[in-house]
Design a protein around this motif. Sequence first.
Motif, short mmCIF file in Angstrom:
data_model
loop_
_atom_site.label_atom_id
_atom_site.label_comp_id
_atom_site.label_asym_id
_atom_site.label_seq_id
_atom_site.Cartn_x
_atom_site.Cartn_y
_atom_site.Cartn_z
N GLY A 37 -5.81 -2.10 18.06
CA GLY A 37 -4.68 -3.00 18.34
C GLY A 37 -3.34 -2.33 18.23
N GLY A 38 -2.36 -3.03 18.75
CA GLY A 38 -0.96 -2.62 18.66
C GLY A 38 -0.12 -3.85 18.38
N CYS A 39 1.21 -3.66 18.43
CA CYS A 39 2.11 -4.75 18.06
C CYS A 39 2.10 -5.89 19.08
CB CYS A 39 3.53 -4.22 17.88
SG CYS A 39 4.25 -3.47 19.36
N VAL A 43 -7.25 -19.45 13.28
CA VAL A 43 -6.64 -18.37 12.51
C VAL A 43 -7.73 -17.81 11.59
CG1 VAL A 43 -4.91 -17.73 10.80
CG2 VAL A 43 -4.35 -19.41 12.57
N LEU A 44 -8.04 -16.55 11.75
CA LEU A 44 -9.03 -15.89 10.92
C LEU A 44 -8.30 -15.00 9.91
CD1 LEU A 44 -11.43 -14.73 13.80
CD2 LEU A 44 -11.35 -16.96 12.64
N MET A 59 -14.18 -9.36 11.53
CA MET A 59 -15.10 -9.24 12.67
C MET A 59 -16.31 -10.16 12.49
SD MET A 59 -15.08 -5.20 13.66
CE MET A 59 -13.53 -4.34 14.02
N ASP A 60 -16.78 -10.28 11.24
CA ASP A 60 -17.88 -11.20 10.96
C ASP A 60 -17.48 -12.64 11.24
OD1 ASP A 60 -19.52 -9.12 10.19
OD2 ASP A 60 -19.19 -9.39 8.03
N GLN A 61 -16.17 -12.93 11.12
CA GLN A 61 -15.66 -14.27 11.41
C GLN A 61 -15.44 -14.51 12.91
OE1 GLN A 61 -12.33 -15.69 8.96
NE2 GLN A 61 -12.72 -14.05 7.49
N GLY A 62 -15.54 -13.42 13.71
CA GLY A 62 -15.36 -13.56 15.15
C GLY A 62 -14.07 -12.99 15.69
N ALA A 63 -13.42 -12.09 14.92
CA ALA A 63 -12.12 -11.57 15.33
C ALA A 63 -12.18 -10.75 16.61
CB ALA A 63 -11.51 -10.72 14.21
N ARG A 64 -13.24 -9.95 16.77
CA ARG A 64 -13.31 -9.11 17.98
C ARG A 64 -13.42 -9.97 19.23
NH1 ARG A 64 -13.62 -4.01 18.76
NH2 ARG A 64 -14.32 -3.42 16.67
N GLU A 65 -14.25 -11.00 19.17
CA GLU A 65 -14.39 -11.89 20.33
C GLU A 65 -13.08 -12.62 20.61
OE1 GLU A 65 -18.28 -10.99 18.56
OE2 GLU A 65 -16.40 -11.75 17.72
N LEU A 66 -12.39 -13.03 19.56
CA LEU A 66 -11.11 -13.71 19.73
C LEU A 66 -10.09 -12.80 20.40
CD1 LEU A 66 -9.09 -15.98 19.30
CD2 LEU A 66 -8.84 -15.27 16.92
N ASP A 91 -10.72 -10.15 22.27
CA ASP A 91 -11.15 -9.91 23.65
C ASP A 91 -10.68 -11.05 24.55
OD1 ASP A 91 -12.37 -7.52 23.03
OD2 ASP A 91 -14.40 -8.37 22.90
N SER A 92 -10.76 -12.27 24.05
CA SER A 92 -10.30 -13.43 24.79
C SER A 92 -8.79 -13.38 25.01
CB SER A 92 -10.69 -14.71 24.05
OG SER A 92 -10.15 -15.85 24.69
N VAL A 93 -8.06 -12.95 23.97
CA VAL A 93 -6.59 -12.83 24.09
C VAL A 93 -6.25 -11.78 25.14
CG1 VAL A 93 -4.49 -12.12 22.89
CG2 VAL A 93 -6.15 -13.60 21.74
N ARG A 94 -6.94 -10.64 25.10
CA ARG A 94 -6.68 -9.57 26.08
C ARG A 94 -6.95 -10.07 27.51
NH1 ARG A 94 -9.27 -6.31 21.90
NH2 ARG A 94 -7.79 -4.78 21.06
N GLU A 95 -8.01 -10.81 27.70
CA GLU A 95 -8.32 -11.34 29.02
C GLU A 95 -7.22 -12.29 29.48
OE1 GLU A 95 -12.16 -13.18 28.96
OE2 GLU A 95 -13.19 -11.31 28.38
#
Length: 309
Positions: free
Chosen positions: A239-241, A270-271, A292-299, A301-305
């Motif tokens: 990630g970045g700013c 909010v995780l 990540m166990d809470q789903g941060a990576r998927e969240l 990825d959705s933001v990036r999309e």
Amino acid sequence: MRTVIIGTRRSDLAVTQTEWVMESLQEHIPASWEMQQEKIVTRGDQILNVTLSKVGGKGLFVKEIEQALLDGRIDLAVHSMKDLPGEMPEGLTMGAVTLREDPRDCLISRTGATLNELPENAWIGTSSLRRQAQILAYRPDLRVKPVRGNLNTRFKKLMEGQFDAIVLAASGIARMGWQDRVTEIISDRVMLPAVGQGALAVQCRADDDEMLEVLQGMNHRETEMAVQAERTFLHAFEGGCHLPIAGYATVKGDRIQLRGLVADPGGQPVLSGSSEGAEGVRLGRLLSNDLMDQGARELLDSVREGIQS
């Protein structure tokens, strides 16, 4: 004799920060050395009509300065730590981390209303998805729209009535001597700061042993420990700013407490989580794994999309 060329962005805040670093360095450099400042325009400075998240992500305010370092055109670079991506180009290193200013965000409103006092549907100016997410999580009735430009430009837009309030880093306001304009320092329980916010990074070439030895004299160890934990946490998400990621570490003795957050720009979900220990890199990894166990990576990825669409 050596002439040290120090690279910086051209904004008033960046120049002020660089001048502060130059004054601090005077106590540590050999008497025969001289220092000069070189102002460099970054991509983030050139593109002002697009939100940071849509401009292109990591390194918006540092890439051109880092390239000048790699090319040997400058010897040092001064960055706001929060602008530095989690990963640094090969051949460069962080020579010093400065004593951290207040890492929190602040609110400046036209009427003097605090975040709690702003009327329903008030317009808040920020181009940070991290700030947007936490504002809307706290007060979903508010409306957020982007504001770009230097501090003077943002303040002018506020006073012209384009916004009811704007959110900025308290450290930048303090360095500019604008504390009297601040309506409220926002609690880090309401708005967790950006990774590295409030600290400055002094970057140099990794093989410049002479410079590295000098820079150690102005390095602030506690801030370095905190920032290392925060940046490890950020790096795990690539990630970045420009992404809605927050991380803030505090140091007491040899113990570090790290809090982190990943959020949807709309305010939910909010995780969040925290970790504590003596080793910053380990803490950053533990906390990133927790989120990540809470789903941060998927969240994310959705933001990036969403940003790319």
